[in-house]
Design an enzyme around this catalytic site. Structure first.
Site, PDB file in Angstrom:
ATOM      1  CG  HIS A 307      31.201 -11.316 -45.871  1.00  0.00           C
ATOM      2  ND1 HIS A 307      29.846 -11.384 -46.089  1.00  0.00           N
ATOM      3  CD2 HIS A 307      31.777 -11.867 -46.976  1.00  0.00           C
ATOM      4  CE1 HIS A 307      29.613 -11.955 -47.263  1.00  0.00           C
ATOM      5  NE2 HIS A 307      30.779 -12.251 -47.823  1.00  0.00           N
ATOM      6  CD  GLU A 308      35.452 -10.919 -48.115  1.00  0.00           C
ATOM      7  OE1 GLU A 308      35.918 -11.924 -48.679  1.00  0.00           O
ATOM      8  OE2 GLU A 308      34.403 -10.368 -48.496  1.00  0.00           O
ATOM      9  CG  HIS A 311      34.125 -16.237 -47.801  1.00  0.00           C
ATOM     10  ND1 HIS A 311      32.987 -16.987 -47.992  1.00  0.00           N
ATOM     11  CD2 HIS A 311      33.816 -14.970 -48.218  1.00  0.00           C
ATOM     12  CE1 HIS A 311      32.030 -16.221 -48.495  1.00  0.00           C
ATOM     13  NE2 HIS A 311      32.504 -14.997 -48.632  1.00  0.00           N
TER      14      HIS A 311
END
Length: 355
Positions: A307-308, A311
């Site tokens: 997820h990170e 980004h």
């Protein structure tokens, strides 16, 4: 991924656990009204009003009313989006602290002010358009957990900004001196062991997701990204390949990982990313997650890292944002939103890896 030498030398811990619950909020279009008002060169006031006939509490985190430097608005100039230089927070909506909520009686309003120059470079000056839309989780009446999510679209502002004044606004993200040394300080002992395990799980998830995206079941890809276009599938696969490479790079790479809250924005969050600096920060709540899950779509250590890393534009550009969290909310996104939503990638990776 650049890590400390002490972290590289340690062996990861492995574990199994049951899946955590994920967001299944119903979504609606009525109940909250959001208005933007310019109040200075780069300062904006947001007003949220409860238009329902009952008391409502809304989640402040990752919205216009978050005190952290999250993406509150979209800023554009001459049709081009101005890059965001704040943070992306990842949190568990089912375990938020009381201070995450603001309660409004019917007809009542709440206000928040923020400076858009704290998270975007507006030094060019001139005319900028400021807009905001998305979904806000709410509790209808009494309760302790969100019961639904309300979509909103605020009015669009046109602001004539003095670039010199904007350039004097301090960034919301402080500079960190000797960043690799900070990493040595935060990623030690059990943190180091668990992070190594999380990175390995992340690499496995991303590798399997890359294979599934490029040549796997088309219906499965459609489920998460709302398209079966082959070019889109290959582009998603390339993002996963880049994430797999980053997760496998213990002493090199494009990001710097911190195992403790070096910026001070962990309240209520599991982890966050500072995309402009390629920094990923784990919060205390991250270490309470199961290291590895073998079933379901709940977050484990590897899930959060995937997820990170979506980004971070240094891993794969453009970086993603947070349109929605959890399976049910992500399923409501359209194709464009899904392809730009961090949790859509983590969910897809978890599904094709575990189930």
């Amino acid at each position: 991924m650049r890590l400390s030498s002490s972290l590289i030398a340690l062996v990861a811990l492995a574990g199994q656990a049951l899946a955590l619950p994920f967001n299944e909020l119903a979504e609606r279009d009525t109940g909250l009204d959001v208005k933007l008002i310019p109040i200075g060169n780069t300062r904006v006031k947001a007003i949220i009003t409860n238009n329902a006939d009952h008391e409502m509490s809304f989640v402040k985190y990752n919205t216009l009313f978050d005190s952290s430097p999250v993406r509150k608005v979209q800023i554009s100039k001459d049709g081009s989006i101005i890059p965001f230089k704040g943070i992306h927070l990842y949190y568990d909506i089912d375990n938020l602290p009381k201070e995450a909520y603001k309660t409004l009686a019917p007809g009542a309003s709440a206000e928040a002010e923020f400076d858009i120059a704290e998270t975007s470079d507006l030094s060019a000056g001139g005319s900028f358009k400021i807009s905001a839309e998305g979904s806000i989780p709410v509790i209808d009446g009494q309760g302790t957990k969100p019961t639904s999510s309300i979509r909103f679209k605020a009015n669009t502002l046109t602001m004539d900004i003095d670039g010199e004044m904007a350039s004097r606004v301090a960034s919301a993200i402080p500079e960190l001196n000797k960043r690799t040394r900070v990493d040595n300080q935060t990623c030690t002992g059990q943190y180091a062991q668990l992070l190594q395990g999380g990175l390995r799980t992340c690499a496995t998830y991303a590798q399997r997701a890359a294979q599934a995206a490029s040549g796997g079941n088309a219906q499965k890809f459609q489920e998460y990204f709302k398209t079966t276009n082959q070019q889109t599938r290959q582009n998603v696969a390339r993002r996963f390949q880049a994430i797999a490479q980053e997760c496998s790079s213990a002493n090199q790479g494009r990001t710097i990982y911190f195992c403790q809250d070096v910026y001070g924005y962990c309240q209520g969050a599991i982890a966050y990313t500072v995309p402009d600096r390629s920094h990923v920060v784990n919060c205390p709540a991250y270490w309470s997650l199961p290291p590895v899950l073998n079933r379901g779509l709940g977050p484990d250590h590897g899930y959060v890292i995937v997820h990170e890393f979506t980004h971070a534009p240094s891993v794969f550009s453009p970086g993603t944002v947070d349109h929605a969290y959890g399976y049910e909310q992500c399923r409501r996104l359209n194709a464009q939103q899904s392809l730009n939503n961090a949790d859509s990638y983590s969910l897809f990776a978890a599904d094709v890896s575990r189930n």
